[in-house]
Design an enzyme around this catalytic site. Structure first.
Site, PDB file in Angstrom:
ATOM      1  N   ASP A  91      -6.551   8.334   3.907  1.00 51.60           N
ATOM      2  CA  ASP A  91      -7.899   8.459   3.337  1.00 51.60           C
ATOM      3  C   ASP A  91      -8.794   9.335   4.208  1.00 51.60           C
ATOM      4  O   ASP A  91      -9.971   9.048   4.419  1.00 51.60           O
ATOM      5  CB  ASP A  91      -8.548   7.075   3.159  1.00 51.60           C
ATOM      6  CG  ASP A  91      -7.657   6.139   2.367  1.00 51.60           C
ATOM      7  OD1 ASP A  91      -7.124   6.598   1.349  1.00 51.60           O
ATOM      8  OD2 ASP A  91      -7.478   4.983   2.774  1.00 51.60           O
ATOM      9  N   LYS A 147      -7.706  14.659   2.926  1.00 48.49           N
ATOM     10  CA  LYS A 147      -6.660  15.682   2.816  1.00 48.49           C
ATOM     11  C   LYS A 147      -6.819  16.550   1.579  1.00 48.49           C
ATOM     12  O   LYS A 147      -6.643  17.756   1.632  1.00 48.49           O
ATOM     13  CB  LYS A 147      -5.274  15.026   2.737  1.00 48.49           C
ATOM     14  CG  LYS A 147      -4.692  14.691   4.070  1.00 48.49           C
ATOM     15  CD  LYS A 147      -3.291  14.146   3.921  1.00 48.49           C
ATOM     16  CE  LYS A 147      -3.225  12.838   3.211  1.00 48.49           C
ATOM     17  NZ  LYS A 147      -3.761  11.677   3.881  1.00 48.49           N
ATOM     18  N   GLY A 178      -4.162   8.559  -3.052  1.00 50.17           N
ATOM     19  CA  GLY A 178      -5.188   9.138  -3.914  1.00 50.17           C
ATOM     20  C   GLY A 178      -5.877  10.281  -3.205  1.00 50.17           C
ATOM     21  O   GLY A 178      -6.423  10.100  -2.126  1.00 50.17           O
ATOM     22  N   HIS A 179      -5.785  11.467  -3.773  1.00 49.34           N
ATOM     23  CA  HIS A 179      -6.431  12.630  -3.165  1.00 49.34           C
ATOM     24  C   HIS A 179      -7.613  13.049  -4.021  1.00 49.34           C
ATOM     25  O   HIS A 179      -7.438  13.454  -5.164  1.00 49.34           O
ATOM     26  CB  HIS A 179      -5.435  13.779  -3.009  1.00 49.34           C
ATOM     27  CG  HIS A 179      -4.379  13.486  -1.997  1.00 49.34           C
ATOM     28  ND1 HIS A 179      -3.334  14.319  -1.741  1.00 49.34           N
ATOM     29  CD2 HIS A 179      -4.223  12.433  -1.163  1.00 49.34           C
ATOM     30  CE1 HIS A 179      -2.575  13.782  -0.785  1.00 49.34           C
ATOM     31  NE2 HIS A 179      -3.095  12.639  -0.429  1.00 49.34           N
ATOM     32  N   GLN A 213      -1.180   9.772   2.697  1.00 45.81           N
ATOM     33  CA  GLN A 213      -1.512   8.653   3.590  1.00 45.81           C
ATOM     34  C   GLN A 213      -1.732   9.107   5.048  1.00 45.81           C
ATOM     35  O   GLN A 213      -2.227  10.192   5.293  1.00 45.81           O
ATOM     36  CB  GLN A 213      -0.425   7.567   3.507  1.00 45.81           C
ATOM     37  CG  GLN A 213      -0.468   6.824   2.197  1.00 45.81           C
ATOM     38  CD  GLN A 213       0.717   7.081   1.308  1.00 45.81           C
ATOM     39  OE1 GLN A 213       1.602   7.855   1.615  1.00 45.81           O
ATOM     40  NE2 GLN A 213       0.743   6.432   0.164  1.00 45.81           N
TER      41      GLN A 213
HETATM   42  P1  IMP Z   1       2.076   0.430  -0.824  1.00 44.44           P
HETATM   43  O1  IMP Z   1       2.688   1.671  -0.288  1.00 44.44           O
HETATM   44  O2  IMP Z   1       1.256   0.660  -2.047  1.00 44.44           O
HETATM   45  O3  IMP Z   1       3.035  -0.677  -1.004  1.00 44.44           O
HETATM   46  O4  IMP Z   1       1.033  -0.102   0.288  1.00 44.44           O
HETATM   47  C1  IMP Z   1       1.448  -0.474   1.580  1.00 44.44           C
HETATM   48  C2  IMP Z   1       0.278  -0.360   2.556  1.00 44.44           C
HETATM   49  O5  IMP Z   1      -0.106   0.998   2.668  1.00 44.44           O
HETATM   50  C3  IMP Z   1      -0.986  -1.116   2.111  1.00 44.44           C
HETATM   51  O6  IMP Z   1      -1.656  -1.580   3.269  1.00 44.44           O
HETATM   52  C4  IMP Z   1      -1.811  -0.047   1.422  1.00 44.44           C
HETATM   53  O7  IMP Z   1      -3.194  -0.348   1.449  1.00 44.44           O
HETATM   54  C5  IMP Z   1      -1.472   1.164   2.288  1.00 44.44           C
HETATM   55  N1  IMP Z   1      -1.588   2.422   1.545  1.00 44.44           N
HETATM   56  C6  IMP Z   1      -0.722   2.935   0.654  1.00 44.44           C
HETATM   57  N2  IMP Z   1      -1.157   4.128   0.205  1.00 44.44           N
HETATM   58  C7  IMP Z   1      -2.314   4.363   0.814  1.00 44.44           C
HETATM   59  C8  IMP Z   1      -3.249   5.465   0.780  1.00 44.44           C
HETATM   60  O8  IMP Z   1      -3.086   6.471   0.086  1.00 44.44           O
HETATM   61  N3  IMP Z   1      -4.326   5.345   1.595  1.00 44.44           N
HETATM   62  C9  IMP Z   1      -4.529   4.273   2.399  1.00 44.44           C
HETATM   63  N4  IMP Z   1      -3.699   3.241   2.458  1.00 44.44           N
HETATM   64  C10 IMP Z   1      -2.595   3.278   1.684  1.00 44.44           C
END
Ligand code: IMP
Length: 426
Positions: free
Chosen positions: A22, A25, A49-50, A226
């Site tokens: 976040d 990017k 999410g971009h 990420q």
């Molecule tokens: P998952 O990949 O959706 O299963 O999430 C696993 C962990 O990564 C969780 O703590 C999410 O909040 C975090 N996470 C996944 N994608 C993002 C992102 O794009 N930004 C911030 N945190 C993320």
């Protein structure tokens, strides 16, 4: 700071998040992509999410490369991406269509894994039964990669094949049995048949495209997702996502060795944030937390959850810089810190009075680390109109110089406001 500017970058460049993502990017990629012949996504799924705000409007992209707004660049989705077609087609392409932006230059690798409805259900179920929640976005990313590694997942290639129906029905039967789901294969098939017709012109082999471009000396931009602290190996396991966020992810998707990358840009906000569960040593509470959430609009693009803000953690940034062999730093949202009398930056960690470095892959270890801070004076001036580093308030310059010194990587980009153009290239 060396004299080369990212504004005139050439060769192979990647942008990698440093802490928990976040970091802005989408915006940097959108800016850099004006020089790119190719913009390629290599990891993650619709959990990421971009946000891109440009002359066409404001967009939230999840699977689609943010470079899609440069209509001259070829946009690639590599085999390491977990392709959630519900997100790509029904949300992202719909957003683009509304703004009359074409995706004719898109190619999705035929080997990329499909995130299917059962993956999302399994993500939710697993989280429900966990004693310690991970805070997953429930976008099915973990189960998609688990199935890929188990060699049972469906890929884009399967979606395009004449026996897709058989493969899908067989898989739904297994998923229903193993996970006690009640999925209707006919309904899923109908929906995915529509997807396959829509996607057919955009499916291909992305690796030869990258190799050819590289041989021809073209500009290639890899768009990370990420942040490195969410990398399945390097991050704070188990509070991580299920991919390789860093340079290794590029190699896995495109057979391109990290040593072939000319510019590895690590991106971080001027403070840290984390969404989901897991340790964050510099986490803030009270009034400062509220100010940063409001000024920085720290609400997740994908999940709508509030992100936890903290002071900038240079121990983690330093470790991520080393892990990815960064050549440049990009610092975003410097303006959000405007108005704080004093700003803290974490320079080291202690456990029981002993100085320790970040230990990769171990959330329990990080939870024990106590941050050691350096406190610096803040600034009050509006930064949004400033385009040169030397015009920044002295205290803001000092803050950036501390980051550079302690991470030992030059800062080459600073964002000073939310709008396009409110940036400083160094
Ligand atoms: P998952 O990949 O959706 O299963 O999430 C696993 C962990 O990564 C969780 O703590 C999410 O909040 C975090 N996470 C996944 N994608 C993002 C992102 O794009 N930004 C911030 N945190 C993320």
């Amino acid at each position: 700071m060396k004299n080369t500017s990212l504004k005139s970058w050439q060769g192979i460049t990647c942008v990698i998040g440093l802490d928990w993502g976040d970091s802005g990017k989408g915006r940097l990629i959108d800016d850099l992509s004006s020089r790119a012949d190719i913009v390629a996504r290599y990891s993650g799924g619709s959990n990421t999410g971009h946000t891109v705000k440009n002359k066409y409007g404001k967009f939230a992209m999840h699977i689609m490369p943010s470079g899609i707004f440069n209509q001259k660049a070829q946009c690639l989705i590599g085999r390491g991406v977990a392709c959630d077609l519900e997100s790509l087609i029904e949300d992202e392409m719909a957003q683009l269509q509304k703004a009359a932006i074409s995706w004719k230059n898109l190619i999705i690798d035929e080997q990329a894994s499909l995130t299917m409805p059962w993956h999302k259900l399994r993500d939710g179920l697993r989280e429900e039964f966990r004693l310690k929640k991970i805070g997953t976005t429930k976008r099915g990313v973990g189960p998609t990669y688990a199935d890929r590694i188990e060699r049972v997942g469906l890929r884009i290639k399967d979606l395009m094949s004449s026996d897709f129906k058989d493969k899908l029905f067989e898989e739904v039967k297994i998923q229903n049995k193993f996970f006690n789901l009640k999925l209707n294969p006919t309904q899923i098939y109908r929906r995915y048949l529509k997807f396959s017709k829509l996607l057919k012109p955009y499916v291909g082999q992305t690796i030869p495209i990258v190799k050819n471009a590289q041989n021809m000396g073209k500009n290639i931009l890899f768009e990370g997702t990420q942040g490195s602290l969410l990398d399945v190996d390097f991050g704070t396991y188990p509070f991580v996502t299920s991919t390789n966020i860093g340079v290794i992810g590029i190699w896995r998707s495109f057979n391109l060795h990290p040593s072939e990358i000319n510019h590895v840009i690590g991106i971080s906000k001027a403070y840290s944030t984390r969404v989901g569960a897991g340790p964050q040593p510099t986490k803030l509470d009270g009034e400062k937390r509220q100010i940063i959430i409001e000024k920085g609009q720290e609400i997740g693009t994908t999940s709508g959850r509030t992100r936890d803000p903290g002071w900038l953690d240079l121990v983690i940034i330093r470790a991520a810089a080393e892990f990815n062999k960064l050549t440049a730093l990009a610092i975003t949202k410097l303006d959000v810190l405007t108005g704080f009398k004093k700003i803290k930056v974490c320079t080291s960690y202690k456990i029981n009075d002993k100085t320790v470095e970040y230990l990769s892959g171990d959330a329990q270890f990080l939870a024990k680390c106590q941050p050691v801070y350096k406190e610096v004076d803040g600034w009050r001036e509006d930064l949004s109109k400033i385009r040169q580093f030397k015009k920044l308030p002295k205290n803001a310059q000092n803050y950036i110089k501390i980051i550079e010194k302690l991470v030992d990587v030059p800062v080459k980009f600073i964002s000073v406001g939310p709008n396009r153009g409110e940036v400083i290239y160094l």
